[in-house]
Scaffold this motif. Structure first.
Motif, PDB file in Angstrom:
ATOM      1  N   SER A  29      -7.107   3.338  -0.008  1.00 39.82           N
ATOM      2  CA  SER A  29      -8.956   3.289   0.869  1.00 39.82           C
ATOM      3  C   SER A  29      -8.611   4.664   2.304  1.00 39.82           C
ATOM      4  O   SER A  29      -8.481   3.384   2.866  1.00 39.82           O
ATOM      5  CB  SER A  29      -9.709   2.946  -0.004  1.00 39.82           C
ATOM      6  N   VAL A  30      -9.050   4.765   2.742  1.00 42.42           N
ATOM      7  CA  VAL A  30      -9.210   5.924   4.115  1.00 42.42           C
ATOM      8  C   VAL A  30     -10.534   6.161   3.797  1.00 42.42           C
ATOM      9  O   VAL A  30     -11.558   7.143   3.094  1.00 42.42           O
ATOM     10  CB  VAL A  30      -7.973   7.066   3.998  1.00 42.42           C
ATOM     11  N   ARG A  49     -13.422   8.613   5.044  1.00 44.79           N
ATOM     12  CA  ARG A  49     -13.240   9.966   5.337  1.00 44.79           C
ATOM     13  C   ARG A  49     -14.866  10.237   6.296  1.00 44.79           C
ATOM     14  O   ARG A  49     -16.637   9.948   5.259  1.00 44.79           O
ATOM     15  CB  ARG A  49     -14.031  10.799   4.256  1.00 44.79           C
ATOM     16  N   GLY A  79      -0.823   3.148  -3.003  1.00 44.63           N
ATOM     17  CA  GLY A  79      -1.904   3.592  -1.984  1.00 44.63           C
ATOM     18  C   GLY A  79      -3.116   2.890  -1.415  1.00 44.63           C
ATOM     19  O   GLY A  79      -3.100   1.595  -1.088  1.00 44.63           O
ATOM     20  N   SER A 116       0.931  -1.134  -0.012  1.00 45.76           N
ATOM     21  CA  SER A 116       0.085   0.179   0.103  1.00 45.76           C
ATOM     22  C   SER A 116       0.404   1.297   0.033  1.00 45.76           C
ATOM     23  O   SER A 116       0.312   1.906  -0.648  1.00 45.76           O
ATOM     24  CB  SER A 116      -0.629  -0.340   0.839  1.00 45.76           C
ATOM     25  N   GLU A 146     -12.194   7.202   0.501  1.00 47.69           N
ATOM     26  CA  GLU A 146     -11.733   7.823  -0.269  1.00 47.69           C
ATOM     27  C   GLU A 146     -10.681   6.670  -0.297  1.00 47.69           C
ATOM     28  O   GLU A 146      -9.574   6.899   0.417  1.00 47.69           O
ATOM     29  CB  GLU A 146     -11.101   8.913  -0.268  1.00 47.69           C
ATOM     30  N   PHE A 147     -10.215   7.416  -2.297  1.00 49.41           N
ATOM     31  CA  PHE A 147      -8.725   6.618  -2.009  1.00 49.41           C
ATOM     32  C   PHE A 147      -7.837   7.583  -2.127  1.00 49.41           C
ATOM     33  O   PHE A 147      -7.692   8.312  -3.628  1.00 49.41           O
ATOM     34  CB  PHE A 147      -8.936   5.716  -3.566  1.00 49.41           C
ATOM     35  N   LEU A 148      -6.345   7.209  -1.796  1.00 45.17           N
ATOM     36  CA  LEU A 148      -5.481   7.915  -1.500  1.00 45.17           C
ATOM     37  C   LEU A 148      -4.358   7.347  -2.923  1.00 45.17           C
ATOM     38  O   LEU A 148      -3.289   6.210  -2.245  1.00 45.17           O
ATOM     39  CB  LEU A 148      -4.665   8.025  -0.358  1.00 45.17           C
ATOM     40  N   PRO A 149      -4.229   8.188  -2.989  1.00 42.52           N
ATOM     41  CA  PRO A 149      -3.019   7.202  -5.112  1.00 42.52           C
ATOM     42  C   PRO A 149      -1.490   7.109  -4.419  1.00 42.52           C
ATOM     43  O   PRO A 149      -1.498   8.403  -2.996  1.00 42.52           O
ATOM     44  CB  PRO A 149      -3.343   8.347  -6.096  1.00 42.52           C
ATOM     45  N   HIS A 205      -7.353   1.653 -10.648  1.00 37.80           N
ATOM     46  CA  HIS A 205      -7.782   2.990 -10.816  1.00 37.80           C
ATOM     47  C   HIS A 205      -6.084   2.823 -11.978  1.00 37.80           C
ATOM     48  O   HIS A 205      -4.934   2.111 -11.473  1.00 37.80           O
ATOM     49  CB  HIS A 205      -6.900   3.587 -10.045  1.00 37.80           C
TER      50      HIS A 205
END
Length: 343
Positions: free
Chosen positions: A100-101, A103, A98, A94, A110-113, A153
Protein backbone atom coordinates in the motif's frame (compact mmCIF):
# COMPACT_ATOMS: atom_id res chain seq x y z
CA UNK A 1 -6.05 -25.90 -32.26
CA UNK A 2 -5.78 -22.23 -31.28
CA UNK A 3 -7.95 -19.82 -29.32
CA UNK A 4 -9.65 -18.89 -32.59
CA UNK A 5 -10.83 -22.46 -33.16
CA UNK A 6 -11.51 -23.46 -29.55
CA UNK A 7 -15.14 -23.22 -28.53
CA UNK A 8 -16.20 -22.38 -25.01
CA UNK A 9 -18.13 -25.13 -23.23
CA UNK A 10 -21.02 -22.72 -22.74
CA UNK A 11 -21.85 -22.95 -26.43
CA UNK A 12 -22.57 -26.65 -26.07
CA UNK A 13 -25.81 -27.75 -24.42
CA UNK A 14 -25.07 -31.48 -24.25
CA UNK A 15 -22.89 -32.57 -21.31
CA UNK A 16 -21.02 -35.05 -23.51
CA UNK A 17 -20.12 -32.34 -26.03
CA UNK A 18 -18.68 -30.08 -23.32
CA UNK A 19 -16.55 -32.92 -21.99
CA UNK A 20 -15.27 -33.66 -25.49
CA UNK A 21 -14.26 -30.03 -25.83
CA UNK A 22 -12.34 -30.26 -22.56
CA UNK A 23 -10.56 -33.42 -23.70
CA UNK A 24 -9.62 -31.72 -26.98
CA UNK A 25 -8.36 -28.62 -25.17
CA UNK A 26 -6.31 -30.71 -22.71
CA UNK A 27 -4.73 -32.69 -25.55
CA UNK A 28 -4.00 -29.55 -27.60
CA UNK A 29 -2.30 -27.89 -24.61
CA UNK A 30 -0.18 -30.99 -23.96
CA UNK A 31 0.87 -31.24 -27.62
CA UNK A 32 1.75 -27.56 -27.68
CA UNK A 33 3.97 -27.75 -24.59
CA UNK A 34 5.67 -30.90 -25.87
CA UNK A 35 6.87 -28.97 -28.91
CA UNK A 36 9.57 -27.51 -26.66
CA UNK A 37 9.70 -30.08 -23.83
CA UNK A 38 10.49 -33.30 -25.65
CA UNK A 39 9.74 -36.76 -24.32
CA UNK A 40 8.04 -35.65 -21.09
CA UNK A 41 4.38 -36.39 -21.72
CA UNK A 42 3.66 -37.64 -18.20
CA UNK A 43 5.13 -34.53 -16.54
CA UNK A 44 3.23 -32.24 -18.92
CA UNK A 45 0.01 -34.11 -18.18
CA UNK A 46 0.50 -33.76 -14.42
CA UNK A 47 1.07 -30.01 -14.74
CA UNK A 48 -2.11 -29.63 -16.79
CA UNK A 49 -4.07 -31.72 -14.30
CA UNK A 50 -3.02 -29.26 -11.59
CA UNK A 51 -4.11 -26.36 -13.80
CA UNK A 52 -7.63 -27.68 -14.41
CA UNK A 53 -7.98 -29.06 -10.87
CA UNK A 54 -7.21 -25.55 -9.57
CA UNK A 55 -4.15 -26.76 -7.70
CA UNK A 56 -0.47 -25.84 -7.64
CA UNK A 57 2.61 -27.76 -8.73
CA UNK A 58 6.15 -27.96 -7.34
CA UNK A 59 8.80 -29.22 -9.77
CA UNK A 60 11.93 -30.50 -8.05
CA UNK A 61 14.89 -31.54 -10.18
CA UNK A 62 18.52 -30.86 -10.98
CA UNK A 63 19.46 -27.88 -13.17
CA UNK A 64 18.99 -28.12 -16.91
CA UNK A 65 16.19 -30.68 -17.01
CA UNK A 66 13.50 -28.27 -18.21
CA UNK A 67 11.71 -27.13 -15.05
CA UNK A 68 11.44 -23.49 -16.08
CA UNK A 69 10.89 -24.47 -19.72
CA UNK A 70 7.80 -26.41 -18.69
CA UNK A 71 6.47 -23.46 -16.70
CA UNK A 72 7.13 -20.94 -19.48
CA UNK A 73 5.66 -23.18 -22.18
CA UNK A 74 2.51 -23.70 -20.11
CA UNK A 75 2.16 -19.95 -19.58
CA UNK A 76 2.79 -19.24 -23.28
CA UNK A 77 0.02 -21.67 -24.25
CA UNK A 78 -2.52 -19.65 -22.27
CA UNK A 79 -3.87 -16.22 -23.15
CA UNK A 80 -3.75 -15.07 -19.55
CA UNK A 81 -1.50 -13.09 -17.26
CA UNK A 82 1.80 -14.63 -16.19
CA UNK A 83 4.33 -13.25 -13.72
CA UNK A 84 7.69 -14.75 -12.85
CA UNK A 85 9.30 -14.28 -9.44
CA UNK A 86 12.97 -15.09 -8.96
CA UNK A 87 13.15 -16.14 -5.31
CA UNK A 88 16.26 -14.81 -3.55
CA UNK A 89 17.28 -14.50 0.12
CA UNK A 90 16.60 -10.74 0.13
CA UNK A 91 13.09 -11.04 -1.32
CA UNK A 92 10.41 -9.57 0.97
CA UNK A 93 6.77 -10.70 1.38
CA UNK A 94 5.58 -7.37 -0.05
CA UNK A 95 7.65 -8.07 -3.17
CA UNK A 96 5.22 -10.92 -3.82
CA UNK A 97 1.86 -9.81 -2.47
CA UNK A 98 2.06 -6.06 -3.12
CA UNK A 99 2.17 -2.95 -0.98
CA UNK A 100 0.00 0.00 0.00
CA UNK A 101 1.42 3.36 -1.10
CA UNK A 102 0.26 6.76 0.12
CA UNK A 103 -0.77 9.10 -2.71
CA UNK A 104 -0.32 12.73 -1.80
CA UNK A 105 -2.59 13.96 -4.58
CA UNK A 106 -5.57 12.00 -3.26
CA UNK A 107 -4.55 11.80 0.40
CA UNK A 108 -5.27 8.06 0.41
CA UNK A 109 -3.39 4.79 0.43
CA UNK A 110 -3.44 2.91 -2.86
CA UNK A 111 -2.73 -0.81 -3.13
CA UNK A 112 -0.15 -1.74 -5.76
CA UNK A 113 -0.62 -5.46 -6.59
CA UNK A 114 2.44 -7.69 -6.53
CA UNK A 115 3.36 -10.38 -9.05
CA UNK A 116 1.14 -12.91 -7.30
CA UNK A 117 -1.83 -11.26 -9.04
CA UNK A 118 -1.70 -13.32 -12.23
CA UNK A 119 -3.24 -16.44 -13.71
CA UNK A 120 0.12 -18.24 -13.70
CA UNK A 121 2.80 -17.36 -11.13
CA UNK A 122 6.20 -18.92 -11.80
CA UNK A 123 8.22 -19.12 -8.59
CA UNK A 124 11.77 -19.91 -9.67
CA UNK A 125 13.98 -21.56 -7.02
CA UNK A 126 11.33 -21.06 -4.33
CA UNK A 127 13.51 -22.51 -1.57
CA UNK A 128 16.03 -19.66 -1.90
CA UNK A 129 13.67 -17.21 -0.19
CA UNK A 130 13.48 -16.91 3.59
CA UNK A 131 10.67 -18.66 5.50
CA UNK A 132 9.09 -15.25 6.13
CA UNK A 133 8.82 -14.64 2.38
CA UNK A 134 7.68 -18.18 1.65
CA UNK A 135 4.83 -17.71 4.12
CA UNK A 136 3.47 -14.91 1.94
CA UNK A 137 2.16 -17.63 -0.37
CA UNK A 138 0.30 -19.62 2.28
CA UNK A 139 -2.94 -17.63 2.16
CA UNK A 140 -3.12 -17.07 -1.58
CA UNK A 141 -2.37 -20.70 -2.48
CA UNK A 142 -5.16 -21.98 -0.24
CA UNK A 143 -7.80 -19.25 -0.42
CA UNK A 144 -7.06 -17.39 -3.66
CA UNK A 145 -6.74 -14.06 -1.88
CA UNK A 146 -4.14 -11.77 -0.32
CA UNK A 147 -4.58 -9.76 2.89
CA UNK A 148 -2.57 -6.53 3.07
CA UNK A 149 -3.15 -3.94 5.79
CA UNK A 150 -6.34 -5.73 6.91
CA UNK A 151 -7.79 -5.51 3.39
CA UNK A 152 -8.46 -8.64 1.33
CA UNK A 153 -7.72 -8.70 -2.38
CA UNK A 154 -8.73 -11.63 -4.60
CA UNK A 155 -6.36 -12.93 -7.26
CA UNK A 156 -7.64 -13.67 -10.78
CA UNK A 157 -9.04 -17.06 -11.74
CA UNK A 158 -7.71 -19.48 -12.79
CA UNK A 159 -4.74 -19.23 -10.45
CA UNK A 160 -1.75 -21.56 -10.63
CA UNK A 161 1.50 -21.35 -8.68
CA UNK A 162 4.22 -23.17 -10.60
CA UNK A 163 7.29 -23.38 -8.36
CA UNK A 164 10.68 -24.90 -9.12
CA UNK A 165 13.34 -26.16 -6.75
CA UNK A 166 16.86 -27.55 -7.08
CA UNK A 167 17.37 -30.52 -4.71
CA UNK A 168 21.15 -30.69 -5.11
CA UNK A 169 22.57 -27.25 -4.31
CA UNK A 170 21.48 -26.66 -0.72
CA UNK A 171 23.80 -23.75 0.18
CA UNK A 172 21.83 -20.58 0.81
CA UNK A 173 18.45 -22.31 0.71
CA UNK A 174 15.61 -22.74 3.19
CA UNK A 175 13.63 -26.00 3.27
CA UNK A 176 9.95 -25.59 2.53
CA UNK A 177 7.92 -26.21 5.73
CA UNK A 178 5.25 -28.89 5.79
CA UNK A 179 2.44 -26.31 5.67
CA UNK A 180 3.88 -24.89 2.44
CA UNK A 181 4.42 -28.29 0.85
CA UNK A 182 0.89 -29.34 1.74
CA UNK A 183 -0.52 -26.50 -0.36
CA UNK A 184 1.02 -27.90 -3.52
CA UNK A 185 -1.34 -30.35 -5.16
CA UNK A 186 1.59 -32.22 -6.71
CA UNK A 187 5.32 -32.50 -6.49
CA UNK A 188 6.86 -33.83 -9.70
CA UNK A 189 10.27 -34.35 -11.26
CA UNK A 190 11.10 -33.83 -14.91
CA UNK A 191 14.08 -36.16 -15.18
CA UNK A 192 16.62 -36.42 -17.97
CA UNK A 193 15.24 -36.90 -21.49
CA UNK A 194 15.76 -40.12 -23.38
CA UNK A 195 18.58 -40.24 -25.93
CA UNK A 196 16.43 -39.54 -28.98
CA UNK A 197 14.73 -36.56 -27.33
CA UNK A 198 18.04 -35.13 -26.14
CA UNK A 199 19.51 -35.43 -29.63
CA UNK A 200 16.48 -33.58 -31.01
CA UNK A 201 16.83 -30.83 -28.42
CA UNK A 202 20.60 -30.50 -28.88
CA UNK A 203 20.28 -30.23 -32.65
CA UNK A 204 17.25 -27.96 -32.69
CA UNK A 205 16.62 -24.27 -32.16
CA UNK A 206 17.16 -22.45 -28.88
CA UNK A 207 14.43 -23.01 -26.31
CA UNK A 208 13.72 -19.31 -25.72
CA UNK A 209 12.74 -18.47 -29.31
CA UNK A 210 10.84 -21.75 -29.56
CA UNK A 211 8.69 -20.85 -26.55
CA UNK A 212 8.07 -17.36 -27.93
CA UNK A 213 6.78 -18.93 -31.16
CA UNK A 214 4.28 -21.22 -29.43
CA UNK A 215 0.67 -20.48 -30.42
CA UNK A 216 -1.89 -19.63 -27.77
CA UNK A 217 -4.24 -22.55 -27.25
CA UNK A 218 -6.71 -21.42 -24.58
CA UNK A 219 -7.70 -18.31 -22.70
CA UNK A 220 -8.04 -17.92 -18.95
CA UNK A 221 -11.81 -18.02 -19.46
CA UNK A 222 -11.50 -21.37 -21.26
CA UNK A 223 -9.53 -22.83 -18.36
CA UNK A 224 -12.00 -21.55 -15.76
CA UNK A 225 -15.02 -22.85 -17.69
CA UNK A 226 -13.44 -26.23 -18.42
CA UNK A 227 -12.52 -26.60 -14.75
CA UNK A 228 -16.20 -26.12 -13.97
CA UNK A 229 -17.17 -28.64 -16.66
CA UNK A 230 -14.93 -31.24 -15.03
CA UNK A 231 -16.33 -30.54 -11.57
CA UNK A 232 -19.92 -30.85 -12.75
CA UNK A 233 -19.77 -33.56 -15.41
CA UNK A 234 -17.04 -35.97 -14.34
CA UNK A 235 -18.22 -37.98 -11.39
CA UNK A 236 -16.11 -39.80 -8.86
CA UNK A 237 -18.12 -42.82 -7.63
CA UNK A 238 -18.33 -43.17 -3.83
CA UNK A 239 -16.20 -46.34 -3.80
CA UNK A 240 -13.43 -44.49 -5.65
CA UNK A 241 -13.64 -41.59 -3.18
CA UNK A 242 -13.50 -44.13 -0.36
CA UNK A 243 -10.44 -45.74 -1.96
CA UNK A 244 -8.64 -42.39 -2.24
CA UNK A 245 -9.35 -41.61 1.41
CA UNK A 246 -8.18 -45.05 2.53
CA UNK A 247 -4.93 -44.64 0.57
CA UNK A 248 -4.28 -41.26 2.19
CA UNK A 249 -5.23 -42.55 5.64
CA UNK A 250 -2.94 -45.57 5.25
CA UNK A 251 0.06 -43.27 5.01
CA UNK A 252 -0.59 -42.20 8.60
CA UNK A 253 -0.32 -45.77 9.88
CA UNK A 254 2.98 -46.94 8.40
CA UNK A 255 5.72 -47.43 11.00
CA UNK A 256 8.31 -45.69 8.82
CA UNK A 257 6.36 -42.42 8.69
CA UNK A 258 6.37 -39.69 11.33
CA UNK A 259 3.61 -37.68 9.64
CA UNK A 260 1.23 -38.92 6.96
CA UNK A 261 -0.96 -37.16 4.42
CA UNK A 262 -3.79 -35.10 5.90
CA UNK A 263 -7.31 -34.49 4.62
CA UNK A 264 -6.03 -31.90 2.12
CA UNK A 265 -4.12 -34.74 0.48
CA UNK A 266 -7.16 -36.96 0.01
CA UNK A 267 -9.18 -34.00 -1.33
CA UNK A 268 -6.40 -33.21 -3.82
CA UNK A 269 -6.24 -36.85 -4.87
CA UNK A 270 -9.95 -36.94 -5.70
CA UNK A 271 -9.83 -33.62 -7.55
CA UNK A 272 -6.84 -34.71 -9.61
CA UNK A 273 -8.39 -38.09 -10.41
CA UNK A 274 -11.50 -36.32 -11.71
CA UNK A 275 -9.44 -34.21 -14.13
CA UNK A 276 -7.35 -37.18 -15.27
CA UNK A 277 -10.53 -39.07 -16.11
CA UNK A 278 -11.94 -36.13 -18.07
CA UNK A 279 -8.67 -35.71 -19.97
CA UNK A 280 -9.09 -39.29 -21.15
CA UNK A 281 -12.64 -38.67 -22.29
CA UNK A 282 -14.32 -40.47 -19.40
CA UNK A 283 -17.24 -39.02 -17.45
CA UNK A 284 -16.24 -41.05 -14.39
CA UNK A 285 -13.06 -41.65 -12.43
CA UNK A 286 -11.61 -45.10 -11.83
CA UNK A 287 -9.34 -46.53 -9.12
CA UNK A 288 -6.54 -46.52 -11.69
CA UNK A 289 -6.72 -42.72 -11.75
CA UNK A 290 -6.16 -42.65 -7.99
CA UNK A 291 -3.28 -45.14 -8.21
CA UNK A 292 -1.58 -43.20 -11.02
CA UNK A 293 -1.71 -39.94 -9.08
CA UNK A 294 -1.03 -41.17 -5.54
CA UNK A 295 2.73 -40.65 -5.83
CA UNK A 296 2.76 -37.07 -7.16
CA UNK A 297 -0.10 -36.00 -4.88
CA UNK A 298 0.83 -37.67 -1.59
CA UNK A 299 4.58 -38.35 -1.46
CA UNK A 300 5.66 -34.77 -0.66
CA UNK A 301 3.17 -34.62 2.21
CA UNK A 302 4.91 -37.40 4.14
CA UNK A 303 7.48 -36.79 6.87
CA UNK A 304 9.64 -39.85 7.21
CA UNK A 305 10.82 -41.24 10.52
CA UNK A 306 14.58 -40.96 11.18
CA UNK A 307 15.06 -44.72 10.87
CA UNK A 308 13.50 -44.68 7.39
CA UNK A 309 15.80 -41.90 6.25
CA UNK A 310 18.84 -43.73 7.60
CA UNK A 311 17.74 -46.88 5.79
CA UNK A 312 17.47 -45.00 2.50
CA UNK A 313 13.71 -45.44 2.25
CA UNK A 314 11.97 -42.76 0.17
CA UNK A 315 8.44 -41.39 0.29
CA UNK A 316 7.85 -42.95 -3.13
CA UNK A 317 8.73 -46.37 -1.70
CA UNK A 318 6.21 -45.92 1.10
CA UNK A 319 3.48 -44.79 -1.30
CA UNK A 320 4.11 -47.93 -3.36
CA UNK A 321 3.81 -49.99 -0.17
CA UNK A 322 0.51 -48.32 0.69
CA UNK A 323 -0.91 -48.97 -2.78
CA UNK A 324 0.06 -52.63 -2.47
CA UNK A 325 -1.66 -52.94 0.92
CA UNK A 326 -4.93 -51.06 0.33
CA UNK A 327 -7.57 -53.10 -1.47
CA UNK A 328 -8.77 -51.71 -4.81
CA UNK A 329 -12.54 -51.39 -5.39
CA UNK A 330 -13.84 -53.89 -7.91
CA UNK A 331 -16.14 -52.92 -10.81
CA UNK A 332 -19.79 -53.73 -10.41
CA UNK A 333 -21.99 -55.34 -13.02
CA UNK A 334 -23.38 -51.86 -13.74
CA UNK A 335 -20.27 -50.83 -15.68
CA UNK A 336 -18.87 -47.43 -14.70
CA UNK A 337 -19.37 -47.65 -10.96
CA UNK A 338 -17.20 -49.48 -8.49
CA UNK A 339 -17.90 -51.24 -5.25
CA UNK A 340 -15.54 -51.05 -2.33
CA UNK A 341 -13.73 -54.25 -1.49
CA UNK A 342 -12.83 -53.48 2.08
CA UNK A 343 -9.51 -52.29 3.38
Amino acid sequence: MTTASLETPGTQSAPGAALKLFTACFTALADNIERVLKGKHEVVELALICLFAEGHVLVVDVPGTGKTTLARALAASLDGTCHRVQFTPDLLPSDITGVSVFRQDSGRFEFLPGPVFANVVIGDEINRASPKTQSALLEVMEEGQVSVDAVTHEVPRPFLVFATQNPVEMAGTYPLPEAQLDRFMMRVTVGYPDHASEVEVAGGTAVGPAIAALPTIATAQHVAEFAQVVRERVRVPPPVVDYAVRVAAATRELPGIRLGAGPRGSVALVRAARVRAGARGRAYALPEDVKALAGPVLAHRLVLAPESELAGVTAADLIAEVLARVAVPQPTAGGNGSSANGA
